[in-house]
Design a protein around this motif. Structure first.
Motif, PDB file in Angstrom:
ATOM      1  N   THR A  56       0.819  -1.207   0.000  1.00  0.00           N
ATOM      2  CA  THR A  56       0.000   0.000   0.000  1.00  0.00           C
ATOM      3  C   THR A  56       0.856   1.261   0.000  1.00  0.00           C
ATOM      4  O   THR A  56       0.575   2.200  -0.747  1.00  0.00           O
ATOM      5  N   THR A  57       1.896   1.284   0.841  1.00  0.00           N
ATOM      6  CA  THR A  57       2.738   2.482   0.899  1.00  0.00           C
ATOM      7  C   THR A  57       3.633   2.616  -0.324  1.00  0.00           C
ATOM      8  O   THR A  57       4.165   3.693  -0.575  1.00  0.00           O
ATOM      9  N   THR A  58       3.811   1.571  -1.077  1.00  0.00           N
ATOM     10  CA  THR A  58       4.573   1.656  -2.318  1.00  0.00           C
ATOM     11  C   THR A  58       3.692   2.158  -3.465  1.00  0.00           C
ATOM     12  O   THR A  58       4.140   2.935  -4.305  1.00  0.00           O
ATOM     13  N   ILE A  59       2.427   1.721  -3.499  1.00  0.00           N
ATOM     14  CA  ILE A  59       1.531   2.072  -4.594  1.00  0.00           C
ATOM     15  C   ILE A  59       0.885   3.449  -4.400  1.00  0.00           C
ATOM     16  O   ILE A  59       0.681   4.177  -5.374  1.00  0.00           O
ATOM     17  N   GLY A  68       1.438  10.060   3.398  1.00  0.00           N
ATOM     18  CA  GLY A  68       1.538   8.927   4.293  1.00  0.00           C
ATOM     19  C   GLY A  68       2.978   8.565   4.622  1.00  0.00           C
ATOM     20  O   GLY A  68       3.924   9.292   4.309  1.00  0.00           O
ATOM     21  N   GLU A  69       3.131   7.424   5.246  1.00  0.00           N
ATOM     22  CA  GLU A  69       4.453   6.955   5.662  1.00  0.00           C
ATOM     23  C   GLU A  69       5.289   6.565   4.445  1.00  0.00           C
ATOM     24  O   GLU A  69       4.773   6.085   3.445  1.00  0.00           O
ATOM     25  N   ASN A  70       6.563   6.745   4.577  1.00  0.00           N
ATOM     26  CA  ASN A  70       7.508   6.397   3.524  1.00  0.00           C
ATOM     27  C   ASN A  70       7.594   4.874   3.396  1.00  0.00           C
ATOM     28  O   ASN A  70       7.642   4.166   4.395  1.00  0.00           O
ATOM     29  N   TYR A  71       7.651   4.381   2.195  1.00  0.00           N
ATOM     30  CA  TYR A  71       7.690   2.930   1.985  1.00  0.00           C
ATOM     31  C   TYR A  71       8.999   2.321   2.468  1.00  0.00           C
ATOM     32  O   TYR A  71       9.061   1.133   2.773  1.00  0.00           O
ATOM     33  N   ILE A  72      10.053   3.100   2.574  1.00  0.00           N
ATOM     34  CA  ILE A  72      11.327   2.576   3.074  1.00  0.00           C
ATOM     35  C   ILE A  72      11.212   2.216   4.556  1.00  0.00           C
ATOM     36  O   ILE A  72      11.732   1.187   5.000  1.00  0.00           O
ATOM     37  N   VAL A  73      10.504   3.036   5.328  1.00  0.00           N
ATOM     38  CA  VAL A  73      10.310   2.748   6.752  1.00  0.00           C
ATOM     39  C   VAL A  73       9.491   1.476   6.926  1.00  0.00           C
ATOM     40  O   VAL A  73       9.836   0.607   7.743  1.00  0.00           O
ATOM     41  N   ILE A  74       8.422   1.351   6.172  1.00  0.00           N
ATOM     42  CA  ILE A  74       7.584   0.152   6.253  1.00  0.00           C
ATOM     43  C   ILE A  74       8.367  -1.074   5.800  1.00  0.00           C
ATOM     44  O   ILE A  74       8.257  -2.156   6.388  1.00  0.00           O
ATOM     45  N   GLY A  75       9.165  -0.930   4.763  1.00  0.00           N
ATOM     46  CA  GLY A  75      10.002  -2.041   4.299  1.00  0.00           C
ATOM     47  C   GLY A  75      11.017  -2.458   5.346  1.00  0.00           C
ATOM     48  O   GLY A  75      11.266  -3.650   5.540  1.00  0.00           O
ATOM     49  N   PHE A  76      11.610  -1.479   6.040  1.00  0.00           N
ATOM     50  CA  PHE A  76      12.550  -1.791   7.119  1.00  0.00           C
ATOM     51  C   PHE A  76      11.861  -2.568   8.230  1.00  0.00           C
ATOM     52  O   PHE A  76      12.412  -3.555   8.739  1.00  0.00           O
ATOM     53  N   LEU A  77      10.658  -2.152   8.611  1.00  0.00           N
ATOM     54  CA  LEU A  77       9.913  -2.875   9.650  1.00  0.00           C
ATOM     55  C   LEU A  77       9.567  -4.292   9.200  1.00  0.00           C
ATOM     56  O   LEU A  77       9.648  -5.234   9.997  1.00  0.00           O
ATOM     57  N   LEU A  78       9.198  -4.443   7.947  1.00  0.00           N
ATOM     58  CA  LEU A  78       8.893  -5.767   7.411  1.00  0.00           C
ATOM     59  C   LEU A  78      10.116  -6.676   7.473  1.00  0.00           C
ATOM     60  O   LEU A  78      10.026  -7.828   7.926  1.00  0.00           O
TER      61      LEU A  78
END
Length: 135
Positions: A5-8, A19-29
């Motif tokens: 979602t944060t990438t698209i 919204g939140e940066n996709y890099i932060v969400i990717g790091f958490l993943l």
């Protein structure tokens, strides 16, 4: 799902997306995947301790930012204590309980005596000494 979602969303909404940066969400993943791999390879104790402290830090931040008597922070403390008891043992749960209680009491003390002023926009009155003891 959050990573997708944060990438698209920046592609769909363009400059209107805040919204939140996709890099932060990717790091958490990736971080949670590493914890999962650690647990599957027999290091479940280390993974559980890291997860417990990872959940404790948002509770402390919430209490610091919006006050020691914030309902979300208090619920997070309860969640962390229960998870510590389930994932590890009662001794560690008691340690987390005393750590949480000491943090709540310290933050309430700092608020009451004016050493730190959290964001009080969400409530009508400030914390009192009795409230710090009850929490």
């Amino acid at each position: 799902m959050a990573f997708i979602t944060t990438t698209i969303n920046p592609i769909i909404y363009g400059s209107a997306y805040h919204g939140e940066n996709y890099i932060v969400i990717g790091f958490l993943l990736v971080f949670f995947c590493i914890l999962f791999v650690l647990a599957r390879r027999g290091y479940s104790h280390i993974a559980a301790v890291v997860l417990i402290f990872l959940l404790l830090f948002p509770a402390i931040y919430t209490s610091y930012r919006w006050g020691a008597d914030n309902a979300q922070g208090l619920l997070l403390y309860g969640l962390v204590i229960v998870m510590a008891g389930v994932l590890l043992n009662a001794k560690f749960a008691f340690f987390i309980t005393f750590l949480s209680g000491g943090t709540i009491f310290t933050l309430a003390y700092v608020e009451i005596f004016g050493l730190h002023t959290p964001d009080y926009n969400w409530k009508a009155e400030t914390i009192r000494v009795g409230g710090a003891i009850v929490y």
